[in-house]
Every structure is written in C-alpha cells, then in structure tokens.
Design a protein around this motif. Structure first.
Motif, PDB file in Angstrom:
ATOM      1  N   LEU A   1       0.856  -1.183   0.000  1.00  0.00           N
ATOM      2  CA  LEU A   1       0.000   0.000   0.000  1.00  0.00           C
ATOM      3  C   LEU A   1       0.895   1.236   0.000  1.00  0.00           C
ATOM      4  O   LEU A   1       1.596   1.514   0.968  1.00  0.00           O
ATOM      5  CB  LEU A   1      -0.917   0.005   1.228  1.00  0.00           C
ATOM      6  N   ASP A   2       0.874   1.945  -1.111  1.00  0.00           N
ATOM      7  CA  ASP A   2       1.730   3.103  -1.307  1.00  0.00           C
ATOM      8  C   ASP A   2       0.853   4.342  -1.324  1.00  0.00           C
ATOM      9  O   ASP A   2       0.034   4.508  -2.242  1.00  0.00           O
ATOM     10  CB  ASP A   2       2.500   2.978  -2.622  1.00  0.00           C
ATOM     11  N   ALA A   3       0.994   5.192  -0.326  1.00  0.00           N
ATOM     12  CA  ALA A   3       0.050   6.297  -0.143  1.00  0.00           C
ATOM     13  C   ALA A   3       0.659   7.654  -0.488  1.00  0.00           C
ATOM     14  O   ALA A   3       1.787   7.966  -0.107  1.00  0.00           O
ATOM     15  CB  ALA A   3      -0.454   6.319   1.288  1.00  0.00           C
ATOM     16  N   ARG A   4      -0.137   8.437  -1.212  1.00  0.00           N
ATOM     17  CA  ARG A   4       0.208   9.837  -1.518  1.00  0.00           C
ATOM     18  C   ARG A   4      -0.923  10.703  -0.978  1.00  0.00           C
ATOM     19  O   ARG A   4      -2.076  10.545  -1.373  1.00  0.00           O
ATOM     20  CB  ARG A   4       0.364  10.033  -3.017  1.00  0.00           C
ATOM     21  N   ASP A   5      -0.606  11.572  -0.006  1.00  0.00           N
ATOM     22  CA  ASP A   5      -1.623  12.416   0.642  1.00  0.00           C
ATOM     23  C   ASP A   5      -2.765  11.563   1.198  1.00  0.00           C
ATOM     24  O   ASP A   5      -3.940  11.935   1.116  1.00  0.00           O
ATOM     25  CB  ASP A   5      -2.168  13.458  -0.332  1.00  0.00           C
ATOM     26  N   GLY A   6      -2.407  10.409   1.725  1.00  0.00           N
ATOM     27  CA  GLY A   6      -3.390   9.547   2.376  1.00  0.00           C
ATOM     28  C   GLY A   6      -4.121   8.599   1.456  1.00  0.00           C
ATOM     29  O   GLY A   6      -4.824   7.695   1.930  1.00  0.00           O
ATOM     30  N   LYS A   7      -3.974   8.769   0.129  1.00  0.00           N
ATOM     31  CA  LYS A   7      -4.667   7.914  -0.830  1.00  0.00           C
ATOM     32  C   LYS A   7      -3.674   6.970  -1.501  1.00  0.00           C
ATOM     33  O   LYS A   7      -2.526   7.344  -1.773  1.00  0.00           O
ATOM     34  CB  LYS A   7      -5.376   8.755  -1.898  1.00  0.00           C
ATOM     35  N   VAL A   8      -4.130   5.750  -1.789  1.00  0.00           N
ATOM     36  CA  VAL A   8      -3.243   4.733  -2.339  1.00  0.00           C
ATOM     37  C   VAL A   8      -3.024   4.945  -3.834  1.00  0.00           C
ATOM     38  O   VAL A   8      -3.977   5.128  -4.597  1.00  0.00           O
ATOM     39  CB  VAL A   8      -3.810   3.327  -2.067  1.00  0.00           C
TER      40      VAL A   8
ATOM     41  N   ASP B   1      -8.959   6.696  -5.084  1.00  0.00           N
ATOM     42  CA  ASP B   1      -9.706   7.510  -4.125  1.00  0.00           C
ATOM     43  C   ASP B   1      -9.887   6.789  -2.803  1.00  0.00           C
ATOM     44  O   ASP B   1     -10.707   7.177  -1.977  1.00  0.00           O
ATOM     45  CB  ASP B   1     -11.070   7.909  -4.704  1.00  0.00           C
ATOM     46  N   MET B   2      -9.075   5.737  -2.582  1.00  0.00           N
ATOM     47  CA  MET B   2      -9.195   4.943  -1.361  1.00  0.00           C
ATOM     48  C   MET B   2      -7.993   5.139  -0.452  1.00  0.00           C
ATOM     49  O   MET B   2      -6.861   5.296  -0.918  1.00  0.00           O
ATOM     50  CB  MET B   2      -9.342   3.463  -1.703  1.00  0.00           C
ATOM     51  N   SER B   3      -8.242   5.122   0.838  1.00  0.00           N
ATOM     52  CA  SER B   3      -7.152   5.251   1.806  1.00  0.00           C
ATOM     53  C   SER B   3      -6.505   3.891   2.044  1.00  0.00           C
ATOM     54  O   SER B   3      -7.082   2.841   1.749  1.00  0.00           O
ATOM     55  CB  SER B   3      -7.681   5.800   3.126  1.00  0.00           C
ATOM     56  N   ALA B   4      -5.299   3.935   2.599  1.00  0.00           N
ATOM     57  CA  ALA B   4      -4.595   2.688   2.925  1.00  0.00           C
ATOM     58  C   ALA B   4      -5.404   1.851   3.911  1.00  0.00           C
ATOM     59  O   ALA B   4      -5.472   0.623   3.786  1.00  0.00           O
ATOM     60  CB  ALA B   4      -3.220   3.007   3.493  1.00  0.00           C
TER      61      ALA B   4
ATOM     62  N   TYR C   1       3.672  -0.680   3.936  1.00  0.00           N
ATOM     63  CA  TYR C   1       3.072   0.653   3.821  1.00  0.00           C
ATOM     64  C   TYR C   1       4.163   1.672   3.505  1.00  0.00           C
ATOM     65  O   TYR C   1       5.099   1.872   4.282  1.00  0.00           O
ATOM     66  CB  TYR C   1       2.372   1.043   5.118  1.00  0.00           C
ATOM     67  N   THR C   2       4.035   2.316   2.349  1.00  0.00           N
ATOM     68  CA  THR C   2       5.021   3.297   1.899  1.00  0.00           C
ATOM     69  C   THR C   2       4.400   4.682   1.819  1.00  0.00           C
ATOM     70  O   THR C   2       3.344   4.852   1.209  1.00  0.00           O
ATOM     71  CB  THR C   2       5.568   2.920   0.507  1.00  0.00           C
ATOM     72  N   ASP C   3       5.064   5.656   2.419  1.00  0.00           N
ATOM     73  CA  ASP C   3       4.679   7.058   2.259  1.00  0.00           C
ATOM     74  C   ASP C   3       5.451   7.588   1.051  1.00  0.00           C
ATOM     75  O   ASP C   3       6.655   7.843   1.127  1.00  0.00           O
ATOM     76  CB  ASP C   3       5.021   7.848   3.519  1.00  0.00           C
ATOM     77  N   ILE C   4       4.757   7.744  -0.086  1.00  0.00           N
ATOM     78  CA  ILE C   4       5.412   8.140  -1.329  1.00  0.00           C
ATOM     79  C   ILE C   4       6.106   9.492  -1.201  1.00  0.00           C
ATOM     80  O   ILE C   4       7.181   9.714  -1.782  1.00  0.00           O
ATOM     81  CB  ILE C   4       4.383   8.182  -2.477  1.00  0.00           C
ATOM     82  N   SER C   5       5.526  10.400  -0.437  1.00  0.00           N
ATOM     83  CA  SER C   5       6.099  11.742  -0.325  1.00  0.00           C
ATOM     84  C   SER C   5       7.487  11.717   0.300  1.00  0.00           C
ATOM     85  O   SER C   5       8.273  12.658   0.122  1.00  0.00           O
ATOM     86  CB  SER C   5       5.181  12.649   0.496  1.00  0.00           C
TER      87      SER C   5
END
Length: 250
Positions: free
Chosen positions: A128-135, A145-148, A165-169
């Motif tokens: 699950l790789d999230a950008r601004d909370g969205k995967v 449009d879905m959250s992790a 779980y990756t925070d892309i930012s």
C-alpha cells in the motif's frame, strides 16, 4: 522486527528513485546480484525487491536480474512490481521468491489477492503506497480515491502475510519514516505492517525500537544504506538489541 534492505530494479540495474518518479533515478549498482550478496554478507536476514519497470508495465520486466539474485543469495526475498495474476504469483514462488507483494491488484482486484493468499499461505503480502493519504497504483502513476486503511481492512482474515506501507512523499528523500501513519495502520488491523519510505539514519532505527513501534513487523531501508548515511552493522545491532529487550519484557 526485520530490517529489509531494498533493491529496486530498472533496466536490469539496481537503482533508487525519488518519490517514485522514474525520471529522478540514481543507479547505485549495475550488478543487482552483487548488491544482494553484499547485503547478505552484511548480515541482513531478508531482502526486499521491486521490479520498477514491471510496476508500470503490469507484468514482470526484470526477470533475468531477479533470477541472478535468486541464484546468488540464500536469504529469503520478498518481491513486488507487476504481479497482477495467479500465473505470475505461481511463477515467482516456484522460482524461489519467498513472498510476493501485490499492490495495484489489491486496489483493483481484491478477490484475486484473497484467493492468492488462500492458495499460498504466508507467501502473499499487500503493498500500500500512499500519496496524501490515498493509495497510488500502476507504479505510483495514478492515485486512487481509497485510503490505505480502507484497502487494508479488505484483507482482514484473508491470510495476507503482511502489509508494506510506503509514504510516497518521503520515499527516496531521506526525510525519515512516517511512523505516526504506519503505527496507526498497524493498530487498526491485525495484519503485520512493514514501514517503508524515507528511512534516513540511525535515528529512524532508534525510533523503531521504541515501545510504540513494537507492533510493526519491520522496516525497509534503501537510499540511506547506499549512500552510507546508515551503517548496516550498527542498524542491525540496534534492531536486534531492541528485539531482545522487547522479548524480555513480555
């Protein structure tokens, strides 16, 4: 808790990206198998790999490099990138990959992931790789449009071995792990969670040994290992000491 060194494959080379941007690439080793061997002799117990080209193409693109790594080292390997059907899962596991990581299909085809987890117990993880909370999906090229947490909850009791779980930012920027978000996810689901994205220094390792992070199953280190900001021996020693202390307190 396991500290995973990361090998990202692009055009058969060992590279690191910044925030998943394929135009912001640094080549760290032209021989990924040699790099994997260096990680093994440094004392790492498990290798994390991503086929970056495969993540964009939707199918394996660096199979030759993966094959050479499998032939070279004896430690377990978890591999992601372009794994979107049962045939690909089976092929990698038969070749000797210990655990496959499914990302895009976890968003677009949850039944496939659940079936794979049932068919191959303990050998299927979700990325699950999230950008601004969205995967993000398709090699982070698109954001859903879905959250992790929304997606992670889909796989409760499905037999998924872990969530990466990756925070892309933060990925590739050496800004530190997003432990708050990762720990919150680990607290919300029963699936083991591995932290990824931004691990920068021994201070991050120290934070991983603190009580609030003990629920995490591990963390992934990339650029910090390659550019020398993180000493492998020191990091592994601290992780093992923290694990021993935690076990002693149970």
């Amino acid at each position: 808790m396991i500290l995973f060194p990361a090998i990202d494959l692009k055009d058969g080379l060992c590279v690191r990206l910044e925030q998943g941007d394929m135009s912001r690439v640094t080549v760290f080793n032209r021989d990924p198998a040699a790099q994997a061997h260096l990680f093994e002799i440094a004392g790492f117990e498990y290798l994390h790999m991503v086929d970056l080209d495969g993540a964009f193409a939707g199918k394996p693109m660096n199979a030759d490099a993966v094959d050479r790594i499998l032939e070279t080292i004896g430690i377990p390997i978890q591999l992601g990138g372009g794994i979107r059907d049962t045939a690909t899962v089976e092929a990698w596991l038969e070749k000797g990959v210990t655990r496959v990581i499914i990302g895009t299909a976890a968003v677009r085809d949850p039944p496939f992931v659940k079936q794979a987890a049932r068919d191959f117990p303990g050998r299927v993880a979700v990325g699950l790789d999230a950008r601004d909370g969205k995967v993000a999906v398709d090699g982070w090229a698109e954001t859903s449009d879905m959250s992790a947490l929304d997606i992670a909850r889909r796989f409760e009791d499905a037999g998924v071995a872990a969530i990466i779980y990756t925070d892309i930012s933060r990925d590739g920027l050496l800004t530190g792990l997003n432990l708050d978000a990762t720990i919150a996810l680990a607290d919300a689901v029963s699936i083991p969670v591995i932290a990824s994205g931004g691990l920068a220094s021994i201070d991050d390792i120290r934070k991983l040994t603190e009580p609030r992070a003990q629920k995490l199953a591990g963390a992934i280190a990339g650029r910090a290992l390659y550019d020398g900001r993180l000493d492998a021996a020191e990091a592994l020693g601290m992780m093992r000491s923290g694990r021993t202390a935690g076990e002693g307190g149970k």
